[in-house]
Scaffold this motif. Structure first.
Motif, PDB file in Angstrom:
ATOM      1  N   SER A 124       0.832  -1.205   0.000  1.00 43.26           N
ATOM      2  CA  SER A 124       0.000   0.000   0.000  1.00 43.26           C
ATOM      3  C   SER A 124       0.872   1.263   0.000  1.00 43.26           C
ATOM      4  O   SER A 124       0.612   2.218  -0.729  1.00 43.26           O
ATOM      5  CB  SER A 124      -0.911  -0.013   1.227  1.00 43.26           C
ATOM      6  OG  SER A 124      -1.678   1.154   1.292  1.00 43.26           O
ATOM      7  N   PHE A 125       1.924   1.255   0.805  1.00 41.90           N
ATOM      8  CA  PHE A 125       2.847   2.393   0.844  1.00 41.90           C
ATOM      9  C   PHE A 125       3.511   2.580  -0.515  1.00 41.90           C
ATOM     10  O   PHE A 125       3.615   3.706  -1.023  1.00 41.90           O
ATOM     11  CB  PHE A 125       3.918   2.160   1.915  1.00 41.90           C
ATOM     12  CG  PHE A 125       4.919   3.265   2.020  1.00 41.90           C
ATOM     13  CD1 PHE A 125       4.673   4.389   2.784  1.00 41.90           C
ATOM     14  CD2 PHE A 125       6.136   3.175   1.339  1.00 41.90           C
ATOM     15  CE1 PHE A 125       5.596   5.416   2.860  1.00 41.90           C
ATOM     16  CE2 PHE A 125       7.064   4.198   1.412  1.00 41.90           C
ATOM     17  CZ  PHE A 125       6.801   5.312   2.174  1.00 41.90           C
ATOM     18  N   ALA A 126       3.935   1.483  -1.141  1.00 44.18           N
ATOM     19  CA  ALA A 126       4.593   1.567  -2.455  1.00 44.18           C
ATOM     20  C   ALA A 126       3.644   2.118  -3.515  1.00 44.18           C
ATOM     21  O   ALA A 126       4.059   2.924  -4.361  1.00 44.18           O
ATOM     22  CB  ALA A 126       5.111   0.187  -2.871  1.00 44.18           C
ATOM     23  N   ARG A 127       2.370   1.729  -3.473  1.00 40.00           N
ATOM     24  CA  ARG A 127       1.389   2.257  -4.450  1.00 40.00           C
ATOM     25  C   ARG A 127       1.184   3.760  -4.252  1.00 40.00           C
ATOM     26  O   ARG A 127       1.055   4.507  -5.215  1.00 40.00           O
ATOM     27  CB  ARG A 127       0.061   1.531  -4.298  1.00 40.00           C
ATOM     28  CG  ARG A 127       0.013   0.171  -4.934  1.00 40.00           C
ATOM     29  CD  ARG A 127      -1.397  -0.390  -5.003  1.00 40.00           C
ATOM     30  NE  ARG A 127      -2.052  -0.458  -3.707  1.00 40.00           N
ATOM     31  CZ  ARG A 127      -2.010  -1.502  -2.866  1.00 40.00           C
ATOM     32  NH1 ARG A 127      -1.306  -2.564  -3.197  1.00 40.00           N
ATOM     33  NH2 ARG A 127      -2.636  -1.472  -1.720  1.00 40.00           N
ATOM     34  N   ARG A 128       1.143   4.197  -3.008  1.00 35.73           N
ATOM     35  CA  ARG A 128       0.917   5.637  -2.725  1.00 35.73           C
ATOM     36  C   ARG A 128       2.116   6.493  -3.087  1.00 35.73           C
ATOM     37  O   ARG A 128       1.982   7.676  -3.384  1.00 35.73           O
ATOM     38  CB  ARG A 128       0.569   5.837  -1.251  1.00 35.73           C
ATOM     39  CG  ARG A 128      -0.819   5.383  -0.881  1.00 35.73           C
ATOM     40  CD  ARG A 128      -1.225   5.869   0.507  1.00 35.73           C
ATOM     41  NE  ARG A 128      -0.215   5.691   1.523  1.00 35.73           N
ATOM     42  CZ  ARG A 128      -0.090   4.619   2.327  1.00 35.73           C
ATOM     43  NH1 ARG A 128      -0.940   3.611   2.201  1.00 35.73           N
ATOM     44  NH2 ARG A 128       0.858   4.548   3.230  1.00 35.73           N
ATOM     45  N   HIS A 129       3.318   5.923  -3.025  1.00 41.09           N
ATOM     46  CA  HIS A 129       4.542   6.696  -3.231  1.00 41.09           C
ATOM     47  C   HIS A 129       5.272   6.330  -4.524  1.00 41.09           C
ATOM     48  O   HIS A 129       6.485   6.434  -4.609  1.00 41.09           O
ATOM     49  CB  HIS A 129       5.467   6.523  -2.019  1.00 41.09           C
ATOM     50  CG  HIS A 129       4.915   7.132  -0.782  1.00 41.09           C
ATOM     51  ND1 HIS A 129       4.054   6.465   0.070  1.00 41.09           N
ATOM     52  CD2 HIS A 129       5.044   8.376  -0.280  1.00 41.09           C
ATOM     53  CE1 HIS A 129       3.723   7.256   1.045  1.00 41.09           C
ATOM     54  NE2 HIS A 129       4.307   8.429   0.877  1.00 41.09           N
ATOM     55  N   THR A 130       4.534   5.910  -5.527  1.00 38.20           N
ATOM     56  CA  THR A 130       5.148   5.580  -6.809  1.00 38.20           C
ATOM     57  C   THR A 130       5.420   6.888  -7.553  1.00 38.20           C
ATOM     58  O   THR A 130       4.595   7.772  -7.623  1.00 38.20           O
ATOM     59  CB  THR A 130       4.203   4.694  -7.649  1.00 38.20           C
ATOM     60  OG1 THR A 130       3.910   3.527  -6.887  1.00 38.20           O
ATOM     61  CG2 THR A 130       4.841   4.304  -8.948  1.00 38.20           C
TER      62      THR A 130
END
Length: 131
Positions: A124-130
């Motif tokens: 979830s963090f990776a999707r938000r900070h792509t």
């Protein structure tokens, strides 16, 4: 032993799935549990120890049947509890493990925060900070 373990697992998946979905439990699903429950697990016994006494479990069966009976007994207690058991299924779609939610708010979502919960939060963090 393997066949009985597999039958127990399959039965518990059906039963716990029905409990999570608030559906009826089919009586024939309980047969593998009842078959294993017919094996008496054993008993506790007082045994002399160095500084006094200790309580020691003595298995009635010589193989692993008593261990499988202990698992079946725990599962039977959960089934008897019904909705109060708070059986949940892990929110990770590839996991599928069941767990008993004893959290303070009764809103636990993951079988393990260290495994499924952490993976979901990292993704979830990776999707938000792509970028």
């Amino acid at each position: 032993m393997l066949a009985r373990s597999t039958d127990l697992r399959d039965s518990l998946r059906k039963i716990f799935g029905a409990m999570v979905g608030k559906e009826e439990i089919a009586p024939d699903w309980t047969e593998p549990i009842n078959r294993i429950l017919r094996v008496t697990e054993g008993h506790d016994e007082l045994v002399s120890a160095d500084s006094g006494w200790k309580l020691e479990f003595v298995a009635r069966e010589s193989g692993l049947d008593w261990l499988l009976a202990a698992v079946a007994r725990s599962a039977a207690e959960i089934i008897v509890e019904g909705a109060q058991a708070r059986v949940r299924i892990c929110a990770n779609p590839v996991c599928g493990l069941f767990f008993s939610d004893h959290s303070r708010t009764h809103r636990r979502r993951w079988c393990s925060m260290a495994v499924c919960g952490n993976r979901n939060k990292v993704a979830s963090f990776a999707r938000r900070h792509t970028f």
